[in-house]
Every structure is written in structure tokens, then in C-alpha cells.
Design a protein around this motif. Structure first.
Motif, mmCIF file in Angstrom:
data_model
loop_
_atom_site.group_PDB
_atom_site.id
_atom_site.type_symbol
_atom_site.label_atom_id
_atom_site.label_comp_id
_atom_site.label_asym_id
_atom_site.label_seq_id
_atom_site.Cartn_x
_atom_site.Cartn_y
_atom_site.Cartn_z
ATOM 1 N N SER A 145 48.194 55.971 -92.761
ATOM 2 C CA SER A 145 47.879 55.572 -91.009
ATOM 3 C C SER A 145 46.934 54.355 -90.800
ATOM 4 O O SER A 145 46.809 54.169 -90.599
ATOM 5 C CB SER A 145 46.757 57.140 -90.565
ATOM 6 O OG SER A 145 45.600 57.449 -91.169
ATOM 7 N N TRP A 146 45.589 54.212 -92.731
ATOM 8 C CA TRP A 146 44.905 53.244 -92.618
ATOM 9 C C TRP A 146 45.822 51.871 -92.759
ATOM 10 O O TRP A 146 45.510 50.456 -92.868
ATOM 11 C CB TRP A 146 43.367 53.285 -94.016
ATOM 12 C CG TRP A 146 43.199 54.257 -93.441
ATOM 13 C CD1 TRP A 146 42.473 55.975 -93.699
ATOM 14 C CD2 TRP A 146 41.721 53.359 -92.545
ATOM 15 N NE1 TRP A 146 41.657 55.446 -92.778
ATOM 16 C CE2 TRP A 146 41.198 54.769 -92.049
ATOM 17 C CE3 TRP A 146 42.073 52.006 -91.971
ATOM 18 C CZ2 TRP A 146 39.361 54.019 -91.515
ATOM 19 C CZ3 TRP A 146 40.814 51.948 -91.725
ATOM 20 C CH2 TRP A 146 39.959 52.801 -91.087
ATOM 21 N N PHE A 147 47.032 52.687 -93.520
ATOM 22 C CA PHE A 147 48.369 50.872 -94.649
ATOM 23 C C PHE A 147 48.085 50.477 -92.877
ATOM 24 O O PHE A 147 48.509 49.123 -92.174
ATOM 25 C CB PHE A 147 49.350 51.498 -94.981
ATOM 26 C CG PHE A 147 49.994 50.738 -95.398
ATOM 27 C CD1 PHE A 147 49.714 50.073 -95.874
ATOM 28 C CD2 PHE A 147 51.423 50.651 -94.453
ATOM 29 C CE1 PHE A 147 50.746 48.579 -96.417
ATOM 30 C CE2 PHE A 147 52.478 49.748 -94.980
ATOM 31 C CZ PHE A 147 52.021 48.612 -95.952
ATOM 32 N N ILE A 148 49.519 51.151 -91.872
ATOM 33 C CA ILE A 148 49.315 50.345 -90.613
ATOM 34 C C ILE A 148 48.732 50.271 -89.755
ATOM 35 O O ILE A 148 48.863 49.284 -89.103
ATOM 36 C CB ILE A 148 50.026 51.954 -90.024
ATOM 37 C CG1 ILE A 148 51.821 52.839 -90.219
ATOM 38 C CG2 ILE A 148 50.766 51.905 -88.384
ATOM 39 C CD1 ILE A 148 52.151 53.665 -90.091
ATOM 40 N N LEU A 149 47.353 50.705 -89.781
ATOM 41 C CA LEU A 149 46.282 50.149 -88.617
ATOM 42 C C LEU A 149 45.763 48.771 -89.415
ATOM 43 O O LEU A 149 45.612 47.508 -88.444
ATOM 44 C CB LEU A 149 44.911 51.277 -89.390
ATOM 45 C CG LEU A 149 43.864 50.796 -88.421
ATOM 46 C CD1 LEU A 149 44.237 51.050 -86.604
ATOM 47 C CD2 LEU A 149 42.223 51.085 -89.016
ATOM 48 N N LEU A 150 45.596 48.897 -90.612
ATOM 49 C CA LEU A 150 45.362 47.697 -91.471
ATOM 50 C C LEU A 150 46.770 46.397 -91.010
ATOM 51 O O LEU A 150 46.303 45.300 -91.876
ATOM 52 C CB LEU A 150 44.943 47.959 -92.784
ATOM 53 C CG LEU A 150 43.613 48.729 -92.766
ATOM 54 C CD1 LEU A 150 43.232 48.664 -93.975
ATOM 55 C CD2 LEU A 150 42.710 47.869 -91.830
ATOM 56 N N THR A 151 47.879 46.501 -91.326
ATOM 57 C CA THR A 151 48.976 45.577 -91.693
ATOM 58 C C THR A 151 49.206 45.103 -90.240
ATOM 59 O O THR A 151 49.916 44.421 -90.003
ATOM 60 C CB THR A 151 49.581 46.104 -92.496
ATOM 61 O OG1 THR A 151 50.588 47.540 -91.842
ATOM 62 C CG2 THR A 151 49.492 46.187 -93.801
ATOM 63 N N LEU A 152 49.501 46.036 -89.888
ATOM 64 C CA LEU A 152 49.855 45.745 -88.104
ATOM 65 C C LEU A 152 48.932 45.178 -86.909
ATOM 66 O O LEU A 152 49.725 44.546 -86.051
ATOM 67 C CB LEU A 152 51.174 47.108 -87.562
ATOM 68 C CG LEU A 152 51.739 47.532 -88.158
ATOM 69 C CD1 LEU A 152 52.485 48.431 -87.724
ATOM 70 C CD2 LEU A 152 53.163 46.444 -88.562
ATOM 71 N N ILE A 153 47.978 45.974 -86.710
ATOM 72 C CA ILE A 153 47.355 45.707 -85.564
ATOM 73 C C ILE A 153 46.381 44.666 -85.820
ATOM 74 O O ILE A 153 46.288 43.540 -84.607
ATOM 75 C CB ILE A 153 46.135 47.000 -85.367
ATOM 76 C CG1 ILE A 153 47.021 48.498 -84.914
ATOM 77 C CG2 ILE A 153 45.327 46.584 -84.683
ATOM 78 C CD1 ILE A 153 46.216 48.917 -84.441
ATOM 79 N N PRO A 154 45.810 43.858 -86.672
ATOM 80 C CA PRO A 154 45.118 42.802 -87.125
ATOM 81 C C PRO A 154 45.874 41.226 -87.216
ATOM 82 O O PRO A 154 45.312 41.073 -85.629
ATOM 83 C CB PRO A 154 44.813 42.712 -88.346
ATOM 84 C CG PRO A 154 44.101 44.045 -88.559
ATOM 85 C CD PRO A 154 45.516 44.995 -88.075
ATOM 86 N N PRO A 155 47.397 41.422 -86.608
ATOM 87 C CA PRO A 155 47.860 40.193 -86.832
ATOM 88 C C PRO A 155 48.396 40.206 -85.550
ATOM 89 O O PRO A 155 48.165 39.156 -84.855
ATOM 90 C CB PRO A 155 49.294 40.792 -87.680
ATOM 91 C CG PRO A 155 49.050 41.400 -88.938
ATOM 92 C CD PRO A 155 48.329 42.157 -88.311
ATOM 93 N N LYS A 156 47.785 41.603 -84.195
ATOM 94 C CA LYS A 156 48.212 41.419 -83.298
ATOM 95 C C LYS A 156 47.598 41.026 -82.453
ATOM 96 O O LYS A 156 47.561 40.167 -81.905
ATOM 97 C CB LYS A 156 49.347 43.047 -82.626
ATOM 98 C CG LYS A 156 50.428 43.041 -82.923
ATOM 99 C CD LYS A 156 50.997 44.183 -82.644
ATOM 100 C CE LYS A 156 52.381 44.723 -82.809
ATOM 101 N NZ LYS A 156 53.041 44.137 -82.289
ATOM 102 N N VAL A 157 46.325 40.959 -83.202
ATOM 103 C CA VAL A 157 45.448 41.093 -82.588
ATOM 104 C C VAL A 157 44.636 39.553 -82.480
ATOM 105 O O VAL A 157 44.234 38.758 -81.432
ATOM 106 C CB VAL A 157 43.458 42.164 -82.023
ATOM 107 C CG1 VAL A 157 42.496 41.551 -81.934
ATOM 108 C CG2 VAL A 157 44.065 43.145 -82.058
ATOM 109 N N LEU A 158 44.737 39.213 -83.513
ATOM 110 C CA LEU A 158 44.970 37.973 -83.924
ATOM 111 C C LEU A 158 45.587 36.242 -83.578
ATOM 112 O O LEU A 158 45.274 35.745 -83.039
ATOM 113 C CB LEU A 158 44.610 37.652 -85.329
ATOM 114 C CG LEU A 158 43.720 37.858 -86.080
ATOM 115 C CD1 LEU A 158 43.531 38.095 -87.814
ATOM 116 C CD2 LEU A 158 42.038 37.841 -85.179
ATOM 117 N N THR A 159 46.645 37.456 -82.335
ATOM 118 C CA THR A 159 47.192 36.430 -82.049
ATOM 119 C C THR A 159 47.701 35.860 -80.621
ATOM 120 O O THR A 159 48.677 35.836 -79.929
ATOM 121 C CB THR A 159 48.984 36.292 -82.663
ATOM 122 O OG1 THR A 159 49.343 37.775 -82.677
ATOM 123 C CG2 THR A 159 49.587 36.342 -83.972
#
Length: 55
Positions: free
Chosen positions: A16-30
Motif C-alpha cells: 500500500s505504501w509502494f502504491i501510495l508513493l509511486t502512483l499518487i505523487p506524479p498525478k498530483v504534480l502534473t
């Protein structure tokens, strides 16, 4: 007490932390804002010193 066996829960935590840290930040930053704010007046406002009457 199955809650004390860390094997399945630790794996779930890691994934769950792996998914949180790899998928969500790029979506928020773009994310781009559709309406960028534009200044209404381009003229600089004059600032006047504030004279306080000391009694």
C-alpha cells in the motif's frame, strides 16, 4: 491471535505504501490549473508611511 502474525499485514502495508508513493505523487504534480490568476492592475501601488501620533 492472528493479529500478532505480521506476515500478511506487513506485506499489505508495504504494497500500500509502494502504491501510495509511486502512483499518487506524479498525478498530483502534473495537475495544471485551468484558470491562472492574472493581475488586474499592472501599476505599482504607492505606499505611504503611516505616521502614528505618539502622545
Amino acid at each position: 491471535m492472528p493479529q500478532l502474525i505480521p506476515t500478511p499485514w506487513f506485506t499489505v502495508l508495504i504494497f500500500s505504501w509502494f502504491i501510495l508513493l509511486t502512483l499518487i505523487p506524479p498525478k498530483v504534480l502534473t495537475h495544471t490549473f485551468t484558470n491562472m490568476p492574472t493581475p488586474q492592475n499592472k501599476k505599482e501601488q504607492e505606499t505611504k508611511p503611516w505616521d502614528w501620533p505618539w502622545y
